[in-house]
Scaffold this active site. Structure first.
Site, PDB file in Angstrom:
ATOM      1  N   GLU A 134      25.525  68.371  62.226  1.00 29.68           N
ATOM      2  CA  GLU A 134      25.679  69.820  62.133  1.00 29.68           C
ATOM      3  C   GLU A 134      24.498  70.455  61.392  1.00 29.68           C
ATOM      4  O   GLU A 134      23.992  71.500  61.806  1.00 29.68           O
ATOM      5  CB  GLU A 134      26.970  70.184  61.381  1.00 29.68           C
ATOM      6  CG  GLU A 134      28.227  69.676  62.040  1.00 29.68           C
ATOM      7  CD  GLU A 134      28.717  68.349  61.476  1.00 29.68           C
ATOM      8  OE1 GLU A 134      29.933  68.173  61.379  1.00 29.68           O
ATOM      9  OE2 GLU A 134      27.877  67.486  61.146  1.00 29.68           O
ATOM     10  N   CYS A 194      32.471  68.206  57.825  1.00 29.43           N
ATOM     11  CA  CYS A 194      32.824  67.903  56.440  1.00 29.43           C
ATOM     12  C   CYS A 194      32.668  69.174  55.593  1.00 29.43           C
ATOM     13  O   CYS A 194      32.238  70.223  56.085  1.00 29.43           O
ATOM     14  CB  CYS A 194      31.920  66.795  55.896  1.00 29.43           C
ATOM     15  SG  CYS A 194      30.203  67.327  55.620  1.00 29.43           S
ATOM     16  N   CYS A 218      28.969  70.512  55.536  1.00 34.30           N
ATOM     17  CA  CYS A 218      28.580  71.169  56.785  1.00 34.30           C
ATOM     18  C   CYS A 218      29.328  72.485  56.976  1.00 34.30           C
ATOM     19  O   CYS A 218      28.750  73.463  57.439  1.00 34.30           O
ATOM     20  CB  CYS A 218      28.806  70.226  57.966  1.00 34.30           C
ATOM     21  SG  CYS A 218      27.700  68.802  57.926  1.00 34.30           S
TER      22      CYS A 218
END
Length: 154
Positions: A65, A93, A96
């Protein structure tokens, strides 16, 4: 003379673009990286594609990402990803999700959930205007992750 009108089918579905992200994840798998892939799309055009590069770059922030956000911003010539959609094979996560918040991305589509490290479980907020779609090709995305970690445990 009779005219026939055919309704054009839109091939640019969430599944279509998730398959592009999945191809990126496969590349990561082949390199020994955790197999997460991502693409950023605007107006049905892929403007960024990436996969995890944490091992290659020796950088814990080199998630798919993060790489896609940077590439898309460079392509667009600005830091905001308004009118863009990120397709990523696994739920982002916390790190990100934070970066996606600041990018003001319009939409995030992810495949497999990450109940342990995903942003949802961590309570991380996305930008209030960001739309979320989850579970697109979740089985395929999840199976790739399982295959990777099973091979690592042998």
């Amino acid at each position: 003379m009779k005219l026939y009108f055919y309704r054009m089918e839109n091939i640019f579905t969430d599944e279509y673009f998730m398959k592009k992200a999945l191809a990126e994840a496969e590349m990561a798998f082949e390199k020994g990286e955790i197999p997460i892939g991502a693409v950023v799309v605007v107006n049905n055009q892929v403007i960024a594609r990436s996969h995890n590069l944490t091992e290659l770059l020796n950088d814990v922030t080199a998630h798919a990402e993060m790489q896609s956000i940077t590439a898309a911003a460079n392509y667009l010539g600005g830091k905001y990803l308004k009118d863009c959609t990120l397709y990523v094979t696994v739920e982002p996560c916390q790190m990100c999700a934070g970066a996606l918040y600041w990018s003001q991305i319009s939409k995030i589509v992810f495949g497999a959930a990450d109940p342990q490290r995903g942003y949802l479980n961590m309570g991380t907020k996305l930008h209030p205007k960001t739309q979320i779609t989850s579970g697109v090709l979740a089985k395929e995305c999840g199976e790739l992750m399982l295959r990777f970690f099973q091979a690592r445990r042998k």
